[in-house]
Design a protein around this motif. Sequence first.
Motif, PDB file in Angstrom:
ATOM      1  N   VAL A  42     -83.629 -16.967-108.160  1.00 19.30           N
ATOM      2  CA  VAL A  42     -84.518 -15.940-108.482  1.00 19.30           C
ATOM      3  C   VAL A  42     -84.150 -15.224-109.607  1.00 19.30           C
ATOM      4  CG1 VAL A  42     -85.760 -13.822-107.541  1.00 19.30           C
ATOM      5  CG2 VAL A  42     -85.391 -15.752-106.132  1.00 19.30           C
ATOM      6  N   ASP A  43     -84.855 -14.989-110.769  1.00 20.26           N
ATOM      7  CA  ASP A  43     -84.507 -14.153-111.776  1.00 20.26           C
ATOM      8  C   ASP A  43     -85.418 -13.073-112.144  1.00 20.26           C
ATOM      9  OD1 ASP A  43     -82.730 -16.061-112.557  1.00 20.26           O
ATOM     10  OD2 ASP A  43     -83.600 -17.094-113.837  1.00 20.26           O
ATOM     11  N   VAL A  44     -84.947 -11.902-111.942  1.00 19.01           N
ATOM     12  CA  VAL A  44     -85.835 -10.742-111.645  1.00 19.01           C
ATOM     13  C   VAL A  44     -84.918  -9.545-112.786  1.00 19.01           C
ATOM     14  CG1 VAL A  44     -86.661  -8.554-110.481  1.00 19.01           C
ATOM     15  CG2 VAL A  44     -86.361 -10.982-109.349  1.00 19.01           C
ATOM     16  N   TYR A  45     -85.952  -9.045-113.589  1.00 22.49           N
ATOM     17  CA  TYR A  45     -85.473  -8.044-114.483  1.00 22.49           C
ATOM     18  C   TYR A  45     -86.394  -6.851-114.646  1.00 22.49           C
ATOM     19  CZ  TYR A  45     -84.171  -5.402-118.859  1.00 22.49           C
ATOM     20  OH  TYR A  45     -83.902  -4.563-119.643  1.00 22.49           O
ATOM     21  N   TYR A  46     -85.952  -5.512-114.363  1.00 22.63           N
ATOM     22  CA  TYR A  46     -86.831  -4.346-114.310  1.00 22.63           C
ATOM     23  C   TYR A  46     -85.966  -3.268-115.265  1.00 22.63           C
ATOM     24  CZ  TYR A  46     -89.854  -0.465-113.067  1.00 22.63           C
ATOM     25  OH  TYR A  46     -90.516   0.478-113.136  1.00 22.63           O
ATOM     26  N   ARG A  47     -86.363  -2.830-116.118  1.00 31.03           N
ATOM     27  CA  ARG A  47     -85.922  -1.632-116.785  1.00 31.03           C
ATOM     28  C   ARG A  47     -84.330  -1.556-116.751  1.00 31.03           C
ATOM     29  NH1 ARG A  47     -89.925   3.648-116.031  1.00 31.03           N
ATOM     30  NH2 ARG A  47     -91.786   2.193-117.230  1.00 31.03           N
ATOM     31  N   GLY A  48     -83.699  -2.736-117.088  1.00 25.91           N
ATOM     32  CA  GLY A  48     -82.046  -2.608-117.312  1.00 25.91           C
ATOM     33  C   GLY A  48     -81.452  -3.284-115.985  1.00 25.91           C
ATOM     34  N   PHE A  49     -82.069  -3.351-114.650  1.00 28.07           N
ATOM     35  CA  PHE A  49     -81.594  -3.751-113.556  1.00 28.07           C
ATOM     36  C   PHE A  49     -81.998  -5.371-113.445  1.00 28.07           C
ATOM     37  CE2 PHE A  49     -81.728   0.527-112.460  1.00 28.07           C
ATOM     38  CZ  PHE A  49     -80.570   0.906-111.802  1.00 28.07           C
ATOM     39  N   PHE A  50     -81.297  -6.197-112.772  1.00 30.13           N
ATOM     40  CA  PHE A  50     -81.557  -7.463-112.914  1.00 30.13           C
ATOM     41  C   PHE A  50     -80.872  -8.274-111.620  1.00 30.13           C
ATOM     42  CE2 PHE A  50     -78.041  -7.185-115.596  1.00 30.13           C
ATOM     43  CZ  PHE A  50     -76.880  -8.110-115.206  1.00 30.13           C
ATOM     44  N   ILE A  51     -81.586  -9.246-111.213  1.00 31.10           N
ATOM     45  CA  ILE A  51     -81.149 -10.259-110.418  1.00 31.10           C
ATOM     46  C   ILE A  51     -81.219 -11.743-111.125  1.00 31.10           C
ATOM     47  CG2 ILE A  51     -81.204 -11.452-108.083  1.00 31.10           C
ATOM     48  CD1 ILE A  51     -82.512  -8.946-106.999  1.00 31.10           C
ATOM     49  N   GLN A  52     -80.078 -12.382-111.312  1.00 31.46           N
ATOM     50  CA  GLN A  52     -80.259 -13.690-112.274  1.00 31.46           C
ATOM     51  C   GLN A  52     -79.341 -14.521-111.709  1.00 31.46           C
ATOM     52  OE1 GLN A  52     -79.050 -12.139-116.164  1.00 31.46           O
ATOM     53  NE2 GLN A  52     -77.065 -12.432-115.883  1.00 31.46           N
ATOM     54  N   SER A  53     -79.654 -15.882-112.138  1.00 30.90           N
ATOM     55  CA  SER A  53     -78.805 -17.028-111.945  1.00 30.90           C
ATOM     56  C   SER A  53     -78.584 -17.639-113.377  1.00 30.90           C
ATOM     57  CB  SER A  53     -79.529 -18.237-111.304  1.00 30.90           C
ATOM     58  OG  SER A  53     -80.769 -18.458-111.858  1.00 30.90           O
ATOM     59  N   ASN A  54     -77.257 -17.816-113.508  1.00 30.26           N
ATOM     60  CA  ASN A  54     -76.627 -17.979-114.955  1.00 30.26           C
ATOM     61  C   ASN A  54     -76.807 -19.674-115.326  1.00 30.26           C
ATOM     62  OD1 ASN A  54     -75.118 -18.445-117.190  1.00 30.26           O
ATOM     63  ND2 ASN A  54     -73.322 -17.008-116.521  1.00 30.26           N
ATOM     64  N   HIS A  55     -77.964 -19.998-115.858  1.00 28.62           N
ATOM     65  CA  HIS A  55     -78.468 -21.122-116.217  1.00 28.62           C
ATOM     66  C   HIS A  55     -77.582 -21.884-117.427  1.00 28.62           C
ATOM     67  CE1 HIS A  55     -82.374 -20.919-114.436  1.00 28.62           C
ATOM     68  NE2 HIS A  55     -82.157 -19.528-114.475  1.00 28.62           N
ATOM     69  N   ARG A  56     -76.471 -21.195-117.777  1.00 27.85           N
ATOM     70  CA  ARG A  56     -75.748 -21.961-118.739  1.00 27.85           C
ATOM     71  C   ARG A  56     -74.396 -22.455-117.918  1.00 27.85           C
ATOM     72  NH1 ARG A  56     -74.859 -21.101-124.110  1.00 27.85           N
ATOM     73  NH2 ARG A  56     -76.485 -20.130-125.544  1.00 27.85           N
ATOM     74  N   ARG A  57     -74.349 -22.075-116.592  1.00 25.21           N
ATOM     75  CA  ARG A  57     -73.175 -22.343-115.795  1.00 25.21           C
ATOM     76  C   ARG A  57     -73.710 -23.383-114.879  1.00 25.21           C
ATOM     77  NH1 ARG A  57     -68.036 -18.968-115.342  1.00 25.21           N
ATOM     78  NH2 ARG A  57     -67.388 -21.257-115.080  1.00 25.21           N
ATOM     79  N   ALA A  58     -72.725 -24.255-114.441  1.00 24.78           N
ATOM     80  CA  ALA A  58     -72.952 -25.222-113.351  1.00 24.78           C
ATOM     81  C   ALA A  58     -73.262 -24.414-112.247  1.00 24.78           C
ATOM     82  CB  ALA A  58     -72.041 -26.449-113.466  1.00 24.78           C
ATOM     83  N   ASN A  59     -72.482 -23.829-111.622  1.00 24.54           N
ATOM     84  CA  ASN A  59     -72.570 -23.235-110.332  1.00 24.54           C
ATOM     85  C   ASN A  59     -73.680 -22.040-110.564  1.00 24.54           C
ATOM     86  OD1 ASN A  59     -71.535 -20.962-111.796  1.00 24.54           O
ATOM     87  ND2 ASN A  59     -69.736 -20.634-110.389  1.00 24.54           N
ATOM     88  N   GLY A  60     -74.288 -21.700-111.577  1.00 27.90           N
ATOM     89  CA  GLY A  60     -75.231 -20.760-111.403  1.00 27.90           C
ATOM     90  C   GLY A  60     -76.800 -21.458-111.550  1.00 27.90           C
ATOM     91  N   LEU A  61     -76.648 -22.655-111.921  1.00 23.76           N
ATOM     92  CA  LEU A  61     -77.590 -23.474-111.782  1.00 23.76           C
ATOM     93  C   LEU A  61     -78.179 -24.012-110.486  1.00 23.76           C
ATOM     94  CD1 LEU A  61     -79.901 -24.917-113.659  1.00 23.76           C
ATOM     95  CD2 LEU A  61     -78.225 -26.807-113.888  1.00 23.76           C
ATOM     96  N   TRP A  62     -77.211 -24.224-109.654  1.00 19.26           N
ATOM     97  CA  TRP A  62     -77.658 -24.708-108.492  1.00 19.26           C
ATOM     98  C   TRP A  62     -77.013 -23.981-107.211  1.00 19.26           C
ATOM     99  CZ3 TRP A  62     -80.631 -28.437-108.676  1.00 19.26           C
ATOM    100  CH2 TRP A  62     -80.568 -29.609-109.866  1.00 19.26           C
ATOM    101  N   ASP A  63     -76.443 -22.881-107.590  1.00 21.13           N
ATOM    102  CA  ASP A  63     -75.976 -22.028-106.442  1.00 21.13           C
ATOM    103  C   ASP A  63     -76.464 -20.577-106.768  1.00 21.13           C
ATOM    104  OD1 ASP A  63     -74.710 -21.413-104.128  1.00 21.13           O
ATOM    105  OD2 ASP A  63     -72.589 -21.721-105.067  1.00 21.13           O
ATOM    106  N   GLY A  64     -77.590 -20.252-107.228  1.00 17.52           N
ATOM    107  CA  GLY A  64     -78.224 -19.037-107.480  1.00 17.52           C
ATOM    108  C   GLY A  64     -78.034 -17.878-106.545  1.00 17.52           C
ATOM    109  N   THR A  65     -77.808 -18.434-105.099  1.00 18.72           N
ATOM    110  CA  THR A  65     -77.913 -17.414-104.164  1.00 18.72           C
ATOM    111  C   THR A  65     -76.455 -16.895-103.668  1.00 18.72           C
ATOM    112  OG1 THR A  65     -78.257 -19.085-102.331  1.00 18.72           O
ATOM    113  CG2 THR A  65     -80.056 -18.220-103.075  1.00 18.72           C
ATOM    114  N   SER A  66     -75.630 -17.561-104.144  1.00 14.82           N
ATOM    115  CA  SER A  66     -74.165 -17.035-103.576  1.00 14.82           C
ATOM    116  C   SER A  66     -73.118 -17.111-104.979  1.00 14.82           C
ATOM    117  CB  SER A  66     -73.459 -18.172-102.696  1.00 14.82           C
ATOM    118  OG  SER A  66     -73.666 -19.519-103.309  1.00 14.82           O
ATOM    119  N   HIS A  67     -72.366 -18.218-105.338  1.00 16.65           N
ATOM    120  CA  HIS A  67     -71.655 -17.971-106.401  1.00 16.65           C
ATOM    121  C   HIS A  67     -72.273 -17.618-107.809  1.00 16.65           C
ATOM    122  CE1 HIS A  67     -68.965 -20.148-103.409  1.00 16.65           C
ATOM    123  NE2 HIS A  67     -68.087 -19.887-104.109  1.00 16.65           N
ATOM    124  N   GLY A  68     -73.319 -18.458-107.981  1.00 16.08           N
ATOM    125  CA  GLY A  68     -74.031 -18.255-109.445  1.00 16.08           C
ATOM    126  C   GLY A  68     -74.985 -17.013-109.536  1.00 16.08           C
ATOM    127  N   GLY A  69     -75.277 -16.164-108.398  1.00 16.94           N
ATOM    128  CA  GLY A  69     -76.358 -15.227-108.353  1.00 16.94           C
ATOM    129  C   GLY A  69     -75.638 -13.965-108.801  1.00 16.94           C
TER     130      GLY A  69
END
Length: 294
Positions: free
Chosen positions: A77-104
């Motif tokens: 999940v990628d969410v942005y609101y007025r500076g606050f965010f929840i994101q997965s790092n799409h440039r990193r391998a663990n961010g691409l496949w592990d968005g809810t733990s290591h990459g989130g």
Amino acid sequence: MLSRKLFATLFLLFLGIPVCYATETAAGEPAATEEQEEESDFSFQAMVGVSVAYDSSLLKGVHQQDADDYLNLAFLVDVYYRGFFIQSNHRRANGLWDGTSHGGEFGYQIEANEEWELDIILKNYLGGIEPGELIDKKEKNIPTLEGLENRLPGHGVAIRYSRFIDDQMYSLDLARLSMEGEESGWLLEGFYSYFIPYRNWDIYYGGALTYYSSSIVDYFYGIDQHEVSPARDLYQAGGGFRAQFEIVAQYPLSKSWSFNGTITQSFYSDSFTDSPLVDHIYTTQIMLGVLYVF
């Protein structure tokens, strides 16, 4: 063993990538309404991915065995609101496949412009170790893990500085990690990514170097007196390095579907590899799969 001088040399990098920002209103156009400005301050994207993975473990006696060990399901999940965010790092391998733990990553954007960005980040930097579950899953005894206490995941709060230059990005995280009870430590992680478009492919070449304080390495890979056994000698770890080199490739299959592949090679310093729990000086991760964007 990899020397600390090699890791220190690899750490001397300074890089970055361009980020697109909204331009000013063209002359003659009506100014945006307050409602439109609020909508532009909010963005949301959800993704589901499934992949097949080869993922070697640093732990002695732990190997992929069943079909479930090779399958990975991720919800990002990628969410942005007025500076606050929840994101997965799409440039990193663990961010691409592990968005809810290591990459989130959950955080707040303190400052951002076309050249640099400053954020405060909350994320899980290190996964935990559950010896009993690993042994039960393999249905065989692993002497180095038998009777070993659990190691809880290492959650951290970090200040991240990112630098953007053309198709390159450099970021530096300074994080304080909390483990079990009052256990805590700190890490410094530098990451570099270079974007290369090739036909319809998006390809990211990346490298990271992370220094972990002695309390972190010792918590995860040290052996306390009450954990000593014939298969585990007493071991107190010092601070150590991990170097990573990775490639992330993405190819659009349709408007909603994309193919994604990642390769990550990780190397560890002797503070990790001297541990009785460890059997290798490096690990390899290869993942191939698809992502669906809602």
